[in-house]
Design a protein around this motif. Structure first.
Motif, PDB file in Angstrom:
ATOM      1  N   PRO A  44       0.845  -1.201   0.000  1.00  0.00           N
ATOM      2  CA  PRO A  44       0.000   0.000   0.000  1.00  0.00           C
ATOM      3  C   PRO A  44       0.883   1.255   0.000  1.00  0.00           C
ATOM      4  N   TYR A  45       0.440   2.310  -0.703  1.00  0.00           N
ATOM      5  CA  TYR A  45       1.254   3.516  -0.808  1.00  0.00           C
ATOM      6  C   TYR A  45       1.591   4.098   0.560  1.00  0.00           C
ATOM      7  N   LEU A  46       0.646   3.979   1.483  1.00  0.00           N
ATOM      8  CA  LEU A  46       0.788   4.572   2.816  1.00  0.00           C
ATOM      9  C   LEU A  46       2.100   4.192   3.505  1.00  0.00           C
ATOM     10  N   ILE A  47       2.634   3.000   3.170  1.00  0.00           N
ATOM     11  CA  ILE A  47       3.907   2.573   3.762  1.00  0.00           C
ATOM     12  C   ILE A  47       4.976   3.651   3.585  1.00  0.00           C
ATOM     13  N   HIS A  48       4.986   4.278   2.400  1.00  0.00           N
ATOM     14  CA  HIS A  48       6.043   5.252   2.095  1.00  0.00           C
ATOM     15  C   HIS A  48       6.028   6.473   3.027  1.00  0.00           C
ATOM     16  N   PRO A  49       4.915   7.198   3.124  1.00  0.00           N
ATOM     17  CA  PRO A  49       4.912   8.330   4.069  1.00  0.00           C
ATOM     18  C   PRO A  49       5.177   7.898   5.513  1.00  0.00           C
ATOM     19  N   LEU A  71       2.286  13.577   5.316  1.00  0.00           N
ATOM     20  CA  LEU A  71       1.436  14.196   4.291  1.00  0.00           C
ATOM     21  C   LEU A  71       2.192  14.611   3.032  1.00  0.00           C
ATOM     22  N   HIS A  72       3.502  14.349   2.975  1.00  0.00           N
ATOM     23  CA  HIS A  72       4.311  15.035   1.967  1.00  0.00           C
ATOM     24  C   HIS A  72       3.910  14.771   0.518  1.00  0.00           C
ATOM     25  N   ASP A  73       3.280  13.634   0.243  1.00  0.00           N
ATOM     26  CA  ASP A  73       2.885  13.351  -1.140  1.00  0.00           C
ATOM     27  C   ASP A  73       1.405  13.594  -1.419  1.00  0.00           C
ATOM     28  N   THR A  74       0.672  14.074  -0.418  1.00  0.00           N
ATOM     29  CA  THR A  74      -0.786  14.135  -0.592  1.00  0.00           C
ATOM     30  C   THR A  74      -1.215  15.158  -1.633  1.00  0.00           C
ATOM     31  N   ALA A 138      14.672  12.453   3.791  1.00  0.00           N
ATOM     32  CA  ALA A 138      14.114  11.198   4.303  1.00  0.00           C
ATOM     33  C   ALA A 138      13.307  10.514   3.193  1.00  0.00           C
ATOM     34  N   ASP A 139      12.563  11.311   2.446  1.00  0.00           N
ATOM     35  CA  ASP A 139      11.780  10.819   1.308  1.00  0.00           C
ATOM     36  C   ASP A 139      12.710  10.118   0.314  1.00  0.00           C
ATOM     37  N   ARG A 140      13.829  10.781   0.017  1.00  0.00           N
ATOM     38  CA  ARG A 140      14.765  10.227  -0.952  1.00  0.00           C
ATOM     39  C   ARG A 140      15.409   8.935  -0.436  1.00  0.00           C
ATOM     40  N   HIS A 142      14.082   6.707   1.555  1.00  0.00           N
ATOM     41  CA  HIS A 142      13.166   5.577   1.412  1.00  0.00           C
ATOM     42  C   HIS A 142      12.978   5.190  -0.050  1.00  0.00           C
ATOM     43  N   ASN A 143      12.940   6.178  -0.937  1.00  0.00           N
ATOM     44  CA  ASN A 143      12.815   5.861  -2.358  1.00  0.00           C
ATOM     45  C   ASN A 143      14.039   5.097  -2.860  1.00  0.00           C
ATOM     46  N   MET A 144      15.207   5.445  -2.346  1.00  0.00           N
ATOM     47  CA  MET A 144      16.421   4.743  -2.751  1.00  0.00           C
ATOM     48  C   MET A 144      16.438   3.317  -2.193  1.00  0.00           C
TER      49      MET A 144
HETATM   50 MN    MN Z   1       7.542  10.718  -1.313  1.00  0.00          MN
END
Ligand code: MN
Length: 715
Positions: A44-49, A71-74, A138-140, A142-144
């Motif tokens: 689920p997308y929610l894992i990321h935030p 909320l960063h991607d909302t 932090a976003d980057r 997790h994406n990495m």
């Molecule tokens: Mn993000």
């Protein structure tokens, strides 16, 4: 997999119950708007935030930052609006989320190394609050960590962006673990084989190395104690990317990289003597490698970095590097890291910036030891680069400008020809006026037209010195050229008036005298001086008039005949051809009016009506006689004011009276807010001459509602 309870457990330690509740609320909000979205991993997308928020809580960042993490991607990826976020979570969070949304739209596309620095600066500038950058990092991370689910080309692009933009930013912020993780993850995707091999080789030695570090640190500590030196000892293994870089830079194999671990001795005392004492202790303990000792205390580096560096053969016969410095030197060395904030192109005298670096540095230092993270974060709201903006070129490159810069500055930064012929600009595909102030992240496009020229007005909007000097240069050259032409015309006229030939001006002796008297050096200078009105033509011609004027009347007569009164602009100045003429805006003369010409500085002759009050204050010797010379029909704007009794249809009546003469109305305004029940109608009409204007006025006066008609002198 992280759960909301993990996050709540962590924030319990440092947040108020209200804040904890807000984090729960953000979780619920994020879950509902991301509902149904899945990541490429199938989760689920929610894992990321949640993972992002989790990292932020590990760093003990404040409530707004953690909420922003959730909320960063909302706004970017769901139907949620900034208004919703502000209503539910307040201005602070809404501001942070907005900043993240903006940054996420920046795509690093350039392959040029120097562009990376500009992109980094743009991201910094757009992170007007440092917390935006923390969430972005932090976003980057997790994406990495989850990059394996992306197709290979995207993996490459994101890994490159991470290595070029985000790892250096983490480094500048002093968040060492982020820098290391981002670099090693990017390395893994960018140079897969090299990474795997190095990883294998290093992990083979992992245990041995840890043991080795402990052992060496212990020995150094003991020796220091024996020598009565109080100091901290650090041993830090280098990470994969830095080992790889070292192998590349020095063209060596892995087995040749000895100093995988660097040791550092930081003396508590601030005396230099103790550094040398520690050095001699190290050298008596282990054999120094010749030529590897560097005394940056006696001879500091250019940036004032001070430390002793030595390489010795360690307890197991391996080379190891040891750095020795005092606490004060260490702090300076750390400040040196912060000095990366100072950019090459910025002036080193910029005191304000040093202050800023210092503050940032202080804040980053505090972060590691602070007891009250809320107090710390509250001081973090600051613009990192308050005086610069970063914009995109149409190719996706980034350019830096001082704040307040306009498309004109941008155009001149491309090329002076682009600046000179600039007629308009588009920002993010929308047409903007040339005075538009560039904003961070704008994509700017300049429209040019061959033959177009800069205007003096541009100086009001251009802020870069490059643009300003180019414009000034152009304007000055242009004014000078016009003045030379005008000066020549005026001199020719004056010569003819005295029945003299213009070629007399070439007489060397007299010319020399005139040059000396008036401090000019060339004939062009002389013409320009006359054209600018600095020098009167009479004064010049006086030098050529013979002592005894020969009263030969026919000569001026003849001269007069020779000169055709030609003007393409409806004006002739007796004896002068092709003069640049403008009509004064104060009195808007039309053919038929009594007129007078004024020799302006570098802008030709300005024609006023003889009755114009402005001419009264003008220097008399710069006023010249001019007359109308209308060869073809041409219209001139005039303002008239009609006062009439206010009744329905009054404007239509007056308008049709004007139009009946086939006269164009370019503007009409009616003011009926008049206590006397009067309507004041102002018209701007285009007439051929005074005669036509008088006819129009007479017709208007015939209307029975009209009380007065007046020609206005101010346009
Ligand atoms: Mn993000």
């Amino acid at each position: 997999m992280i759960r909301i309870t993990d996050i709540l457990d962590r924030v319990q330690a440092y947040m108020t119950p209200d804040e904890q509740e807000l984090i729960q609320k953000a979780y619920v909000f994020s879950a509902s708007v991301h509902q149904g979205q899945v990541r490429l991993s199938g989760e689920p997308y929610l894992i990321h935030p949640m993972e992002v928020a989790g990292m932020l809580t590990d760093m003990r960042l404040d409530c707004s930052t953690v909420v922003t993490g959730l909320l960063h991607d909302t706004v970017e990826d769901t139907l949620a609006t900034p208004q919703q976020i502000e209503a539910a979570f307040g201005k602070d969070v809404a501001f942070l989320v907005e900043g993240l949304t903006k940054i996420s739209r920046i795509t690093f596309s350039s392959r040029e190394a120097q562009q990376a620095e500009n992109f980094r600066k743009m991201i910094l500038a757009m992170s007007s609050d440092i917390r935006i950058l923390m969430v972005r990092l932090a976003d980057r991370i997790h994406n990495m960590r989850t990059l394996q689910y992306h197709p290979p080309d995207k993996q490459q692009r994101i890994a490159r962006e991470t290595l070029d933009l985000y790892a250096p930013l983490a480094n500048r912020l002093g968040i060492y673990w982020m820098k290391v993780e981002l670099e090693d993850l990017a390395f893994k995707y960018l140079e897969h084989n090299a990474y795997n091999e190095l990883n294998f080789r290093v992990s083979q030695k992992q245990e041995k190395r840890e043991h080795y570090t402990e052992e060496v640190t212990r020995i150094i500590r003991e020796e220091l104690r024996k020598a009565d030196l109080v100091a901290e000892v650090e041993g830090r293994a280098k990470h994969l990317w830095s080992i790889h870089k070292k192998m590349q830079a020095q063209h060596i194999e892995f087995d040749e990289v000895y100093d995988l671990i660097a040791f550092r001795i930081i003396l508590a005392s601030d005396t230099v003597r103790e550094c040398y004492a520690a050095l001699s202790m190290i050298h008596s303990l282990w054999k120094p490698v010749p030529g590897r000792f560097k005394d940056y205390i006696a001879i500091p580096k250019a940036n004032n970095y001070k430390s002793l560096h030595t390489t010795v053969i360690g307890p197991y016969g391996e080379r190891m590097e040891v750095q020795i410095r005092t606490r004060a030197m260490h702090e300076w060395a750390e400040e040196g890291i912060a000095a990366h904030w100072r950019y090459k192109e910025r002036r080193s005298t910029d005191g304000g910036e040093d202050e800023q670096i210092k503050r940032l540095r202080e804040l980053l230092e505090v972060q590691q030891e602070v007891d009250n993270p809320r107090e710390y974060m509250s001081t973090l709201k600051m613009a990192l680069f308050p005086d610069e903006v970063y914009v995109f070129t149409p190719n996706g490159d980034v350019r830096a400008f001082p704040k307040g810069a306009t498309p004109i500055d941008f155009a001149y930064s491309v090329h002076s020809d682009v600046g000179h012929t600039c007629i308009g600009a588009k920002v993010n595909r929308n047409i903007v006026p040339l005075k538009y102030q560039l904003q961070n992240g704008d994509r700017v496009e300049i429209t040019t037209q061959a033959g177009h020229h800069p205007s003096k007005d541009w100086l009001k909007y251009a802020v870069t010195s490059r643009a300003r000097s180019k414009i000034k240069n152009w304007v000055n050259t242009e004014e000078r050229n016009r003045s030379i032409v005008l000066g020549r015309e005026l001199l020719e006229k004056e010569f003819r008036k005295h029945g003299l030939k213009f070629s007399l001006l070439g007489k060397p002796e007299t010319l020399k005298k005139i040059y000396e008297e008036n401090q000019v050096r060339t004939q062009d200078d002389l013409m320009a001086a006359v054209g600018y009105g600095k020098l009167s033509p009479k004064h010049v011609v006086q030098h050529f008039v013979p002592e005894e004027p020969k009263a030969e009347e026919p000569v001026p007569e003849k001269a007069k005949k020779k000169t055709p009164e030609v003007s393409t602009v409806g004006i002739s100045l007796t004896g002068i051809e092709d003069v640049m003429v403008r009509y004064a805006k104060c009195c808007t003369p039309i053919p038929g009016d009594e007129i007078v010409g004024y020799i302006s500085r570098g802008r030709g002759i300005v024609v006023h009506t003889s009755t114009c009050s402005n001419t009264r204050d003008m220097e008399a010797d710069r006023l010249v006689d001019v007359e109308w010379n209308v060869k073809e029909r041409h219209t001139y704007p005039v303002h008239i004011r009609v006062v009439c009794r206010d009744r329905k249809g009054v404007l239509a009546d007056v308008s049709s009276a004007i139009s009946a003469h086939d006269v164009n109305i370019s503007n009409a305004q009616v003011d009926t807010n008049n206590p006397d029940m009067q309507a004041v109608c102002d018209f701007k009409i285009d007439v051929n001459d005074l005669n036509e204007l008088n006819k129009v006025v007479t017709s208007i006066k015939k209307l029975d509602c009209v009380m007065s008609v007046e020609r206005l002198r101010q346009l």
